[in-house]
Design a protein around this motif. Sequence first.
Motif, PDB file in Angstrom:
ATOM      1  N   VAL A  66       0.863  -1.182   0.000  1.00 53.67           N
ATOM      2  CA  VAL A  66       0.000   0.000   0.000  1.00 53.67           C
ATOM      3  C   VAL A  66       0.899   1.232   0.000  1.00 53.67           C
ATOM      4  N   LYS A  67       0.693   2.101  -0.984  1.00 47.94           N
ATOM      5  CA  LYS A  67       1.397   3.385  -1.025  1.00 47.94           C
ATOM      6  C   LYS A  67       0.432   4.429  -0.476  1.00 47.94           C
ATOM      7  N   TRP A  68       0.786   4.989   0.665  1.00 49.85           N
ATOM      8  CA  TRP A  68      -0.051   5.976   1.338  1.00 49.85           C
ATOM      9  C   TRP A  68       0.405   7.379   0.981  1.00 49.85           C
ATOM     10  N   THR A  69      -0.528   8.236   0.614  1.00 49.29           N
ATOM     11  CA  THR A  69      -0.280   9.659   0.425  1.00 49.29           C
ATOM     12  C   THR A  69      -1.190  10.361   1.423  1.00 49.29           C
ATOM     13  N   PHE A  70      -0.589  11.040   2.402  1.00 48.88           N
ATOM     14  CA  PHE A  70      -1.344  11.523   3.560  1.00 48.88           C
ATOM     15  C   PHE A  70      -1.968  12.910   3.394  1.00 48.88           C
ATOM     16  N   SER A  74       3.467  14.051   2.678  1.00 49.22           N
ATOM     17  CA  SER A  74       4.148  12.831   3.096  1.00 49.22           C
ATOM     18  C   SER A  74       3.614  11.625   2.340  1.00 49.22           C
ATOM     19  N   VAL A  75       4.539  10.733   1.953  1.00 49.47           N
ATOM     20  CA  VAL A  75       4.200   9.504   1.247  1.00 49.47           C
ATOM     21  C   VAL A  75       4.956   8.369   1.902  1.00 49.47           C
ATOM     22  N   GLN A  76       4.293   7.218   2.056  1.00 48.12           N
ATOM     23  CA  GLN A  76       4.931   6.049   2.661  1.00 48.12           C
ATOM     24  C   GLN A  76       4.368   4.788   2.018  1.00 48.12           C
ATOM     25  N   THR A  77       5.244   3.854   1.651  1.00 48.77           N
ATOM     26  CA  THR A  77       4.820   2.574   1.106  1.00 48.77           C
ATOM     27  C   THR A  77       5.092   1.495   2.145  1.00 48.77           C
ATOM     28  N   VAL A  78       4.084   0.649   2.404  1.00 44.17           N
ATOM     29  CA  VAL A  78       4.224  -0.424   3.390  1.00 44.17           C
ATOM     30  C   VAL A  78       3.814  -1.751   2.757  1.00 44.17           C
ATOM     31  N   ASN A  79       4.327  -2.833   3.303  1.00 38.36           N
ATOM     32  CA  ASN A  79       3.983  -4.169   2.817  1.00 38.36           C
ATOM     33  C   ASN A  79       2.843  -4.791   3.614  1.00 38.36           C
ATOM     34  N   GLY A  80       2.215  -4.033   4.479  1.00 37.58           N
ATOM     35  CA  GLY A  80       1.082  -4.519   5.258  1.00 37.58           C
ATOM     36  C   GLY A  80      -0.148  -3.672   4.999  1.00 37.58           C
ATOM     37  N   ALA A  97      -4.744   5.865  -0.766  1.00 36.65           N
ATOM     38  CA  ALA A  97      -4.044   4.594  -0.608  1.00 36.65           C
ATOM     39  C   ALA A  97      -4.063   3.877  -1.946  1.00 36.65           C
ATOM     40  N   ASP A  98      -2.883   3.702  -2.543  1.00 38.87           N
ATOM     41  CA  ASP A  98      -2.755   2.913  -3.768  1.00 38.87           C
ATOM     42  C   ASP A  98      -2.509   1.476  -3.324  1.00 38.87           C
ATOM     43  N   VAL A  99      -3.539   0.652  -3.433  1.00 40.45           N
ATOM     44  CA  VAL A  99      -3.498  -0.720  -2.927  1.00 40.45           C
ATOM     45  C   VAL A  99      -3.169  -1.668  -4.073  1.00 40.45           C
ATOM     46  N   THR A 100      -2.080  -2.417  -3.911  1.00 40.34           N
ATOM     47  CA  THR A 100      -1.692  -3.405  -4.914  1.00 40.34           C
ATOM     48  C   THR A 100      -2.065  -4.787  -4.408  1.00 40.34           C
ATOM     49  N   LEU A 101      -2.942  -5.451  -5.166  1.00 39.66           N
ATOM     50  CA  LEU A 101      -3.384  -6.807  -4.845  1.00 39.66           C
ATOM     51  C   LEU A 101      -2.641  -7.789  -5.736  1.00 39.66           C
ATOM     52  N   SER A 103      -2.371 -11.991  -7.057  1.00 47.45           N
ATOM     53  CA  SER A 103      -2.913 -13.342  -7.145  1.00 47.45           C
ATOM     54  C   SER A 103      -2.063 -14.103  -8.146  1.00 47.45           C
ATOM     55  N   GLY A 104      -1.375 -15.128  -7.675  1.00 48.69           N
ATOM     56  CA  GLY A 104      -0.485 -15.866  -8.561  1.00 48.69           C
ATOM     57  C   GLY A 104       0.597 -14.960  -9.083  1.00 48.69           C
ATOM     58  N   GLY A 105       0.788 -14.945 -10.398  1.00 44.17           N
ATOM     59  CA  GLY A 105       1.818 -14.115 -11.005  1.00 44.17           C
ATOM     60  C   GLY A 105       1.338 -12.756 -11.442  1.00 44.17           C
ATOM     61  N   SER A 106       0.082 -12.438 -11.198  1.00 45.91           N
ATOM     62  CA  SER A 106      -0.428 -11.138 -11.635  1.00 45.91           C
ATOM     63  C   SER A 106      -0.792 -10.260 -10.449  1.00 45.91           C
ATOM     64  N   SER A 107      -0.774  -8.959 -10.691  1.00 47.82           N
ATOM     65  CA  SER A 107      -1.154  -8.011  -9.648  1.00 47.82           C
ATOM     66  C   SER A 107      -1.867  -6.832 -10.295  1.00 47.82           C
ATOM     67  N   CYS A 108      -2.584  -6.072  -9.482  1.00 56.80           N
ATOM     68  CA  CYS A 108      -3.276  -4.880  -9.954  1.00 56.80           C
ATOM     69  C   CYS A 108      -3.327  -3.870  -8.826  1.00 56.80           C
ATOM     70  N   THR A 109      -3.425  -2.604  -9.188  1.00 58.11           N
ATOM     71  CA  THR A 109      -3.418  -1.527  -8.206  1.00 58.11           C
ATOM     72  C   THR A 109      -4.646  -0.656  -8.392  1.00 58.11           C
ATOM     73  N   SER A 110      -5.255  -0.276  -7.279  1.00 61.60           N
ATOM     74  CA  SER A 110      -6.377   0.660  -7.309  1.00 61.60           C
ATOM     75  C   SER A 110      -6.154   1.723  -6.247  1.00 61.60           C
ATOM     76  N   THR A 111      -6.732   2.898  -6.468  1.00 61.51           N
ATOM     77  CA  THR A 111      -6.580   4.009  -5.532  1.00 61.51           C
ATOM     78  C   THR A 111      -7.882   4.217  -4.773  1.00 61.51           C
ATOM     79  N   HIS A 112      -7.740   4.346  -3.464  1.00 54.76           N
ATOM     80  CA  HIS A 112      -8.874   4.597  -2.575  1.00 54.76           C
ATOM     81  C   HIS A 112      -8.536   5.854  -1.786  1.00 54.76           C
ATOM     82  N   SER A 113      -9.533   6.711  -1.546  1.00 48.31           N
ATOM     83  CA  SER A 113      -9.256   7.958  -0.843  1.00 48.31           C
ATOM     84  C   SER A 113     -10.374   8.310   0.116  1.00 48.31           C
ATOM     85  N   LYS A 114     -10.023   9.158   1.066  1.00 51.72           N
ATOM     86  CA  LYS A 114     -11.012   9.695   1.995  1.00 51.72           C
ATOM     87  C   LYS A 114     -10.469  10.979   2.597  1.00 51.72           C
TER      88      LYS A 114
END
Length: 119
Positions: A66-70, A74-80, A97-101, A103-114
């Motif tokens: 998850v890449k957090w933009t506050f 400030s920006v922070q990327t975490v593996n949790g 929050a740019d959330v990278t999901l 599954s197997g060998g593929s991944s995708c990223t979506s942005t969520h905000s509040k």
Amino acid sequence: MRKKITVLFVVVLSVFSFSCGDDLEKALDCTGENLLVQLESTADASNVKKIDYEIDYSGSYTVKSVKWTFGDGSVQTVNGTTVSHTYTAAGTFLVKADVTLKSGGSSCTSTHSKSVTVN
């Protein structure tokens, strides 16, 4: 209303990605999984300028990062799925929050905000 928007998004995605074969299936799977992501925030009890953030995800993929933009520069990327951030000033901030999901060998990223108000 949310269901109508979801159906419209899937139809538009299908039209633009029709020739992609397996890529289309992966894109639709990922789109569905991203609907299961929620961005939560809680003010810390001991410090009103510290906000605890969490990604609540109930799908079948794994949260890779998850890449957090506050909203304060400030920006922070975490593996949790959790992170805390202490703001230096009061105000209202748009948190993303740019959330990278994965599954197997593929991944995708979506942005969520509040919007978050810090006292």
